[in-house]
Design an enzyme around this catalytic site. Sequence first.
Site, PDB file in Angstrom:
ATOM      1  N   LYS A  94     -20.562  -8.255  40.417  1.00  0.00           N
ATOM      2  CA  LYS A  94     -19.945  -9.300  41.224  1.00  0.00           C
ATOM      3  C   LYS A  94     -21.038  -9.901  42.102  1.00  0.00           C
ATOM      4  CE  LYS A  94     -15.577 -10.633  42.168  1.00  0.00           C
ATOM      5  NZ  LYS A  94     -14.404 -10.731  41.300  1.00  0.00           N
ATOM      6  N   GLY A 194       2.158 -14.898  48.053  1.00  0.00           N
ATOM      7  CA  GLY A 194       1.004 -15.710  47.639  1.00  0.00           C
ATOM      8  C   GLY A 194       1.346 -16.447  46.363  1.00  0.00           C
ATOM      9  N   GLY A 196      -0.317 -19.054  44.903  1.00  0.00           N
ATOM     10  CA  GLY A 196      -1.460 -19.897  44.546  1.00  0.00           C
ATOM     11  C   GLY A 196      -1.556 -20.019  43.039  1.00  0.00           C
TER      12      GLY A 196
HETATM   13  P1  NAD Z   1      -5.295 -18.648  45.348  1.00  0.00           P
HETATM   14  O1  NAD Z   1      -6.263 -18.853  46.462  1.00  0.00           O
HETATM   15  O2  NAD Z   1      -5.028 -19.758  44.394  1.00  0.00           O
HETATM   16  O3  NAD Z   1      -3.862 -18.236  45.958  1.00  0.00           O
HETATM   17  C1  NAD Z   1      -3.703 -17.374  47.031  1.00  0.00           C
HETATM   18  C2  NAD Z   1      -2.429 -17.795  47.753  1.00  0.00           C
HETATM   19  O4  NAD Z   1      -2.169 -16.826  48.768  1.00  0.00           O
HETATM   20  C3  NAD Z   1      -2.535 -19.155  48.462  1.00  0.00           C
HETATM   21  O5  NAD Z   1      -1.397 -19.939  48.166  1.00  0.00           O
HETATM   22  C4  NAD Z   1      -2.587 -18.788  49.940  1.00  0.00           C
HETATM   23  O6  NAD Z   1      -1.987 -19.764  50.778  1.00  0.00           O
HETATM   24  C5  NAD Z   1      -1.776 -17.513  49.948  1.00  0.00           C
HETATM   25  N1  NAD Z   1      -2.046 -16.633  51.096  1.00  0.00           N
HETATM   26  C6  NAD Z   1      -3.209 -16.390  51.730  1.00  0.00           C
HETATM   27  N2  NAD Z   1      -3.014 -15.525  52.736  1.00  0.00           N
HETATM   28  C7  NAD Z   1      -1.700 -15.208  52.735  1.00  0.00           C
HETATM   29  C8  NAD Z   1      -0.887 -14.354  53.522  1.00  0.00           C
HETATM   30  N3  NAD Z   1      -1.392 -13.671  54.533  1.00  0.00           N
HETATM   31  N4  NAD Z   1       0.436 -14.267  53.216  1.00  0.00           N
HETATM   32  C9  NAD Z   1       0.968 -14.968  52.198  1.00  0.00           C
HETATM   33  N5  NAD Z   1       0.246 -15.790  51.407  1.00  0.00           N
HETATM   34  C10 NAD Z   1      -1.069 -15.903  51.688  1.00  0.00           C
HETATM   35  O7  NAD Z   1      -5.783 -17.327  44.594  1.00  0.00           O
HETATM   36  P2  NAD Z   1      -5.418 -16.872  43.118  1.00  0.00           P
HETATM   37  O8  NAD Z   1      -6.462 -17.327  42.173  1.00  0.00           O
HETATM   38  O9  NAD Z   1      -3.975 -17.186  42.837  1.00  0.00           O
HETATM   39  O10 NAD Z   1      -5.597 -15.280  43.245  1.00  0.00           O
HETATM   40  C11 NAD Z   1      -4.639 -14.506  43.937  1.00  0.00           C
HETATM   41  C12 NAD Z   1      -5.125 -13.065  44.007  1.00  0.00           C
HETATM   42  O11 NAD Z   1      -5.301 -12.551  42.691  1.00  0.00           O
HETATM   43  C13 NAD Z   1      -6.484 -12.894  44.699  1.00  0.00           C
HETATM   44  O12 NAD Z   1      -6.479 -11.680  45.411  1.00  0.00           O
HETATM   45  C14 NAD Z   1      -7.464 -12.809  43.551  1.00  0.00           C
HETATM   46  O13 NAD Z   1      -8.626 -12.071  43.890  1.00  0.00           O
HETATM   47  C15 NAD Z   1      -6.635 -12.069  42.528  1.00  0.00           C
HETATM   48  N6  NAD Z   1      -7.052 -12.322  41.136  1.00  0.00           N
HETATM   49  C16 NAD Z   1      -7.061 -13.591  40.641  1.00  0.00           C
HETATM   50  C17 NAD Z   1      -7.440 -13.819  39.325  1.00  0.00           C
HETATM   51  C18 NAD Z   1      -7.435 -15.207  38.735  1.00  0.00           C
HETATM   52  O14 NAD Z   1      -7.525 -15.340  37.502  1.00  0.00           O
HETATM   53  N7  NAD Z   1      -7.306 -16.245  39.541  1.00  0.00           N
HETATM   54  C19 NAD Z   1      -7.811 -12.741  38.505  1.00  0.00           C
HETATM   55  C20 NAD Z   1      -7.768 -11.437  39.025  1.00  0.00           C
HETATM   56  C21 NAD Z   1      -7.389 -11.248  40.356  1.00  0.00           C
END
Ligand code: NAD
Length: 366
Positions: A94, A194, A196
Site C-alpha cells: 500500500k 456510509g 458512498g
Molecule cells: P466513499 O468515500 O465513496 O464513501 C464513504 C461514505 O461514507 C461517504 O458517503 C461518506 O460521506 C460516508 N461517511 C464518512 N464518514 C462517515 C461517518 N462517520 N458516518 C457515516 N457515514 C460516513 O468510499 P467507498 O469507496 O465507498 O469505500 C467505503 C469503504 O470501503 C472504505 O472504508 C474503503 O476503504 C472500503 N473499501 C472500498 C473499496 C472500493 O472498491 N471502493 C474496496 C475495498 C474496501
Amino acid sequence: MQVDVLNANELKSSGPVFGQLSFNDHEQVVFCNDKDTGLRAIIGIHNTVLGPALGGTRMWNYASEWEALNDVLRLSRGMTYKSAITGLNLGGGKAVLIGDAKTQKTPELMKKFGEFVHSLSGKYITAEDVGMETSDMDIVREVTPYVTGISESKGGAGNPSPITAYGVFMGMKAAAKFKYGSDDLDGKKILVQGIGHVGESLVEHLSNEGAIVYIADINPSKLEEVSKKYSAKIYTEDVYAANVDIYAPCALGATINDETIERMKAGIIAGAANNQLADENIHGKLLQEKGILYAPDFLINAGGIINVYAELEGYDKAEIMRKTENIYNTTLEILRTAEARNIPTHFAALQIAQQRIDDRKRENLR
Ligand code: NAD
C-alpha cells in the site's frame, strides 16, 4: 545556494522503528521525498511470497508523519491477507501520500510518485484508494507499467466499487446462511453506514432482494438521493444501537470498538470498510462472546482487488464476477472453520491465509 542543515532535535518520536506496533514483519518500507513537487509518500511492502505487493495509494491529510506510517503499515498488511484468502497470486502493499487530495494533488506530483513506484521494478504495484481517481492512475501509467485501476479506455478494468459491493453482498448472504439457515435477505433489517461508492451499490443489491434497508451517512443530500432511489429509510439515531439483523459498515475503519460493541444489537456485521476492528486482538473475541457474527472485512471486500487483478492476468468481466461470487463459498468455509475451532472468525480467516503463504514459501524454497 541554500543547503538545509539537519537538526538533531527535529525527530520527535524516539524508540525503535522495527518495534512499532504496526510493524508486522514488513519486508520493505520506502520513504519517497521530492521537494520540487511537494511529494511526501511512504510505500509499505508487507509480503511478496505469493506475488508482487499490490495495493492502492491513499492521499490523506495526516496529522503527523507517524500517523501516515502507521496507516501504510496496517493497510499493507491487510492487503497481504486479503489477496491470500481470495486465492490471488499477489502480495500485500500500500502507499500513502501525505497531503490534501483536493488542493495538493497535481499531475507533476502523481508522475513523481509513479517514478518512485517504477524504481521498485514491479515489487510494488499501485492502484487507487481514498483521495485517488482513475485519472490519477492514468497519469502514473505514463511513467510506469506497475499500476492498475486505470480507465477502461486505456485498457483498465474500470471502477472497482460495484464489484466490491457485489462481493460484500455475497459475504453477507453467506453470513445469513450460517446464522439464520437461509441466505435469503428478503425482510431482513439491514443498516448500511456510509452510502458512498460501495455503500450505494450495496443498497441497490439489498433492496432488489427485498431487504428492509436503513441508511446512515454524514452527507444529508446523499441520504435524500439514495433514500428516494431505493426506498431506503434514513436512520438518524445511534447507528451502533440500531435494532437490525445486519450492520454493514461501509464508511470508516475501527467502528467496532469497546464503546460500540456494548451497544450493538445486530446479529451480523458484514460491510466493506477496511480495518473494522479497532483492535484485532480484543474486538473479534468480544463479538464472538456476544454472539455477533462477524464476516471478516478483508475477506468480503476483496471484489475491488479481484477487479484490478484482471488487469494483470487478462481475465474478463465474467471471470471477475465468478471470482467475486466465490466470496460466498469462502466466507461460509471460514465461518464453519471458526466455529469448529472455537475462535473468532477473523482469526480463522487469518490462519487460513497465513497457511497459504507458508505453504508457498516452503514450495519456493524447494
Ligand atoms: P466513499 O468515500 O465513496 O464513501 C464513504 C461514505 O461514507 C461517504 O458517503 C461518506 O460521506 C460516508 N461517511 C464518512 N464518514 C462517515 C461517518 N462517520 N458516518 C457515516 N457515514 C460516513 O468510499 P467507498 O469507496 O465507498 O469505500 C467505503 C469503504 O470501503 C472504505 O472504508 C474503503 O476503504 C472500503 N473499501 C472500498 C473499496 C472500493 O472498491 N471502493 C474496496 C475495498 C474496501
